[in-house]
Design a protein around this motif. Structure first.
Motif: not given
Length: 285
Positions: A125, A152-156, A181, A185
């Motif tokens: 991340y 990037s703006n993508e949570p992990m 977020r 998930q």
């Protein structure tokens, strides 16, 4: 906290506090000693602080030790160390952060990499929110974007033997939408390796880590840098582990290198989310 062994329903975790130096090799040696201690005390997951491998005299120092991503060998001493240490100590390690090469030669990715207990990297991340701030009533100012490339703006969130693990880094703590977020998930545990300044830590460290735990009914593992560093910067310490009800289970009390240990109970977390279902009561989504 009692040092009794964790039960099958619980997992022992460690937040590793460091006073990182301006060179990589001594920091890796310190980290190895602390990881060994965490394993000896029964931890299954150990989380290293932000910039654990280098806190240089100058912000550009990290550029000189930046590593290509995911390659083991003499050109990647930090990643190679983490893989070998995870296997050697039988630990899952969340290592935040590693300077990884970016497309821009004057900036690196601040990467939080997770290794399983066999030494296999299972997640990466890159820090989303960069610390570009001036502190109120002070000449103290920071501009991470000068040497860091945001992710990037993508949570992990990843699966582990001890629960769903969400990843975040330091300044991310000020952006609750990211943590929501992660909770969406399924994150049960969230790590936040940090290098909070003494000024911001004194004001907000406990408030932010506890709030993120309470809002999302998730365990927070937040190791921090501590003490004075080669640049003259002073970091706050107080590395901590916070339960989903917002109670601090264990906390560092010095500016020294330290291993903070706590047992987390997945069944209690599940019961809490079932009996106090604020996550499902949301109306503005």
């Amino acid at each position: 906290m009692s040092e009794t062994r964790a039960t099958p329903e619980t997992a022992r975790v460690a937040a590793i506090q460091m006073n990182s130096l301006g060179e990589v090799d001594p920091n890796l040696a310190r980290a190895d000693d602390l990881l060994r201690e965490a394993a000896r005390r029964g931890a299954r997951l150990a989380v290293l602080p932000e910039n654990f491998a280098i806190m240089g005299a100058h912000e550009t120092d990290k550029l000189n030790v930046a590593e290509p991503d995911g390659v083991a060998g003499e050109d990647t001493p930090i990643q190679t160390f983490l893989s070998q240490a995870a296997a050697r100590h039988g630990l899952w390690i969340a290592a935040g952060t590693i300077p990884l090469v970016s497309p821009e030669p004057d900036r690196v990715y601040p990467a939080l990499c997770v290794y399983d207990d066999r030494g296999t990297r299972v997640a990466r991340y890159d820090k989303i929110h960069l610390f570009d701030v001036g502190l109120p009533d002070s000449r103290e100012a920071y501009r991470e974007s000068a040497t860091f490339m945001p992710g990037s703006n993508e949570p992990m969130v990843i699966d582990t033997p001890f629960g769903r693990l969400g990843l975040s880094i330091c300044y991310d703590l000020r952006f609750p939408e990211l943590y929501r977020r992660l909770a969406d998930q399924g994150a049960e545990i969230i790590v936040a390796p940090s290098a909070f300044t003494h000024t911001t830590g004194t004001a907000h460290w406990h408030i932010l880590t506890r709030a993120r735990a309470i809002e999302n009914l998730a365990t927070m593992i937040a190791p921090n840098q501590a003490g004075h560093h080669a640049s003259g910067r002073r970091t706050y310490g107080h590395s901590l582990i916070c339960d989903p009800w917002g109670q601090v289970q264990s906390e560092a009390r010095s500016d020294a290198n330290e291993v903070v240990i706590a047992d987390i109970d997945r069944s209690r977390n599940a019961r809490l989310r079932e009996g106090f279902p604020c996550l499902s009561h949301r109306r503005l989504v």
